[in-house]
Design a protein around this motif. Structure first.
Motif, short mmCIF file in Angstrom:
data_model
loop_
_atom_site.label_atom_id
_atom_site.label_comp_id
_atom_site.label_asym_id
_atom_site.label_seq_id
_atom_site.Cartn_x
_atom_site.Cartn_y
_atom_site.Cartn_z
N ASP A 129 4.95 4.68 -18.67
CA ASP A 129 3.58 4.22 -18.93
C ASP A 129 2.73 4.26 -17.67
OD1 ASP A 129 4.16 3.81 -21.59
OD2 ASP A 129 4.44 1.64 -21.40
N ILE A 130 3.32 3.86 -16.54
CA ILE A 130 2.59 3.88 -15.27
C ILE A 130 2.23 5.30 -14.88
CG2 ILE A 130 2.89 3.52 -12.77
CD1 ILE A 130 4.52 1.00 -13.54
N ILE A 131 3.17 6.22 -15.00
CA ILE A 131 2.90 7.62 -14.65
C ILE A 131 1.81 8.20 -15.55
CG2 ILE A 131 3.88 9.96 -14.64
CD1 ILE A 131 6.52 8.73 -13.68
N LYS A 132 1.88 7.92 -16.83
CA LYS A 132 0.86 8.42 -17.76
C LYS A 132 -0.52 7.88 -17.39
CE LYS A 132 2.08 8.23 -22.16
NZ LYS A 132 2.75 7.69 -23.39
N THR A 133 -0.57 6.61 -17.02
CA THR A 133 -1.85 6.01 -16.62
C THR A 133 -2.40 6.69 -15.37
OG1 THR A 133 -1.29 3.86 -17.56
CG2 THR A 133 -2.98 3.88 -15.86
N LEU A 160 -4.00 0.87 -12.42
CA LEU A 160 -3.01 -0.07 -12.91
C LEU A 160 -3.56 -1.49 -12.86
CD1 LEU A 160 0.15 1.37 -11.10
CD2 LEU A 160 -0.71 1.92 -13.38
N SER A 161 -3.28 -2.27 -13.89
CA SER A 161 -3.80 -3.64 -13.96
C SER A 161 -3.01 -4.59 -13.07
CB SER A 161 -3.76 -4.14 -15.41
OG SER A 161 -2.43 -4.12 -15.91
N GLN A 162 -1.76 -4.23 -12.73
CA GLN A 162 -0.96 -5.06 -11.85
C GLN A 162 -0.02 -4.21 -11.03
OE1 GLN A 162 1.27 -6.50 -15.85
NE2 GLN A 162 1.84 -7.66 -14.06
N SER A 200 0.82 -1.22 0.00
CA SER A 200 0.00 0.00 0.00
C SER A 200 0.85 1.27 0.00
CB SER A 200 -0.93 0.01 1.21
OG SER A 200 -0.18 0.09 2.43
N LEU A 201 2.16 1.13 0.29
CA LEU A 201 3.03 2.30 0.38
C LEU A 201 3.65 2.69 -0.95
CD1 LEU A 201 4.85 1.51 3.75
CD2 LEU A 201 2.98 3.12 3.36
N TYR A 202 3.42 1.92 -2.00
CA TYR A 202 3.92 2.30 -3.32
C TYR A 202 2.91 1.93 -4.40
CZ TYR A 202 5.51 -2.62 -3.24
OH TYR A 202 5.57 -3.98 -3.12
N GLU A 203 3.01 2.63 -5.53
CA GLU A 203 2.04 2.46 -6.61
C GLU A 203 2.32 1.20 -7.41
OE1 GLU A 203 -0.55 4.55 -6.96
OE2 GLU A 203 0.23 5.64 -5.22
#
Length: 330
Positions: free
Chosen positions: A292-296, A303-305, A136-139
């Motif tokens: 890609d993660i930041i853009k999402t 995020l899917s995963q 829970s502490l990171y994306e």
């Protein structure tokens, strides 16, 4: 950064098409890229880029991606010491970065500063290395499966069917995810098999010269050995330098089996020449995944995963090709 500003900005962003581990000395410098209004503010904490070919490639990949042209105001900080990295993280939080990107020097000790980041609204993305902290502490976490790297290497070594395994085990920085994963599989195998023995097990902290000294001390003591299991390519190179100085043959069909990790191009060329026997890949190219993660996240998506595991291989000197060297060498 405001979402509507991001949407306008990202229309002009160019994405890199790259796909995704060792070290030596500590640096305490911070490099900052110039920023401007409307840019996503990112603080990037990494290990010393001079530690190995892997880390040099990893750092270059990040710097190529996180630029003003791609919509970022990025600052870089480097250290191989956990306490220094934690201080850098606290500084980035105080500087009100939008994202904190972290390749941790050690797996432990991150809970408090990541809680501070979360409270300040700073999103954390792990790359290259895992940490012992609640998810829970990171994306997200974009990492190599270090335990799998170690297991793949040990399985390959077992497949060589040596009558006896007398292993010089040269470890990386103790406590790092790479060291734990690559050491763990070998430790388990040695404990389980009567004909597997550790001649010496010491850390060279990813450093070639220290690895050379470790092997030289074993040679000087006259202790028999037939395997070098080095947890990165630079340490394998140092070990081989000691073998060469003593006139001990190594590689395919020779006296000593040589194993490394990271797949530097020069190391894969040693495999191709059959001077080494095995090299395990550790993929350094994570920047496009992080982008890609930041853009999402910036567009309001989910995020899917949580964890993305990099695809990695192990290379055998008897089967490696020039195409493999050209494709996978870093």
């Amino acid at each position: 950064m405001k979402k509507k500003v991001f949407a306008a900005l990202m229309a002009s962003v160019m994405a890199f098409g790259l796909v995704a581990c060792g070290g030596s000395t500590t640096t305490e410098t911070t490099e900052t890229a110039s920023g401007g209004d409307g840019l996503i503010k990112v603080g990037i904490i990494n290990n010393d880029p001079n530690e190995s070919g892997y880390r040099t490639a990893n750092d270059a990949d990040l710097k190529a991606m996180f630029t003003e042209e791609n919509g970022y105001d990025a600052s870089f900080a480097y250290s191989l010491k956990n306490d220094e990295q934690i201080q850098y993280a606290q500084n980035f939080i105080q500087d009100e970065v939008d994202y904190l990107l972290l390749s941790a020097a050690d797996t432990a000790g991150w809970d408090s500063v990541l809680q501070d980041a979360q409270a300040a609204g700073v999103k954390v993305i792990l790359f290259d290395r895992t940490i012992d902290a609640d998810e829970s502490l990171y994306e997200a976490s974009i990492v190599s499966d270090m335990a799998k790297e170690g297991q793949t290497a040990v399985d390959w070594l077992a497949s060589q069917n040596l009558e006896e395994y007398n292993v010089i085990h040269i470890q990386g920085v103790m406590g790092s995810a790479a060291q734990q994963g690559r050491s763990g599989a070998l430790d388990t195998k040695v404990e389980a098999e009567d004909n597997w023995n550790i001649v010496t097990q010491q850390t060279a902290e990813w450093n070639a010269e220290k690895a050379q000294q470790i092997v030289q001390s074993v040679i000087d003591a006259g202790t028999p050995f037939n395997v070098i299991y080095a947890e990165n390519d630079d340490m394998a190179k140092g070990a081989v330098a000691a073998l060469d100085a003593a006139g001990i043959s190594h590689g395919v069909g020779k006296d000593v089996v040589v194993m490394g990790f990271d797949c530097n191009k020069w190391a894969l060329e040693e495999l191709l020449a059959q001077n080494w026997n095995y090299d395990g890949q550790c993929n350094p190219f994570q920047a496009s995944y992080i982008n890609d993660i930041i853009k999402t996240l910036e567009s309001g998506g989910s995020l899917s995963q949580k964890t993305i595991i990099m695809d990695e291989k192990g290379f055998d000197a008897t089967t490696i090709t020039q195409e493999d060297v050209d494709t996978y060498g870093i």
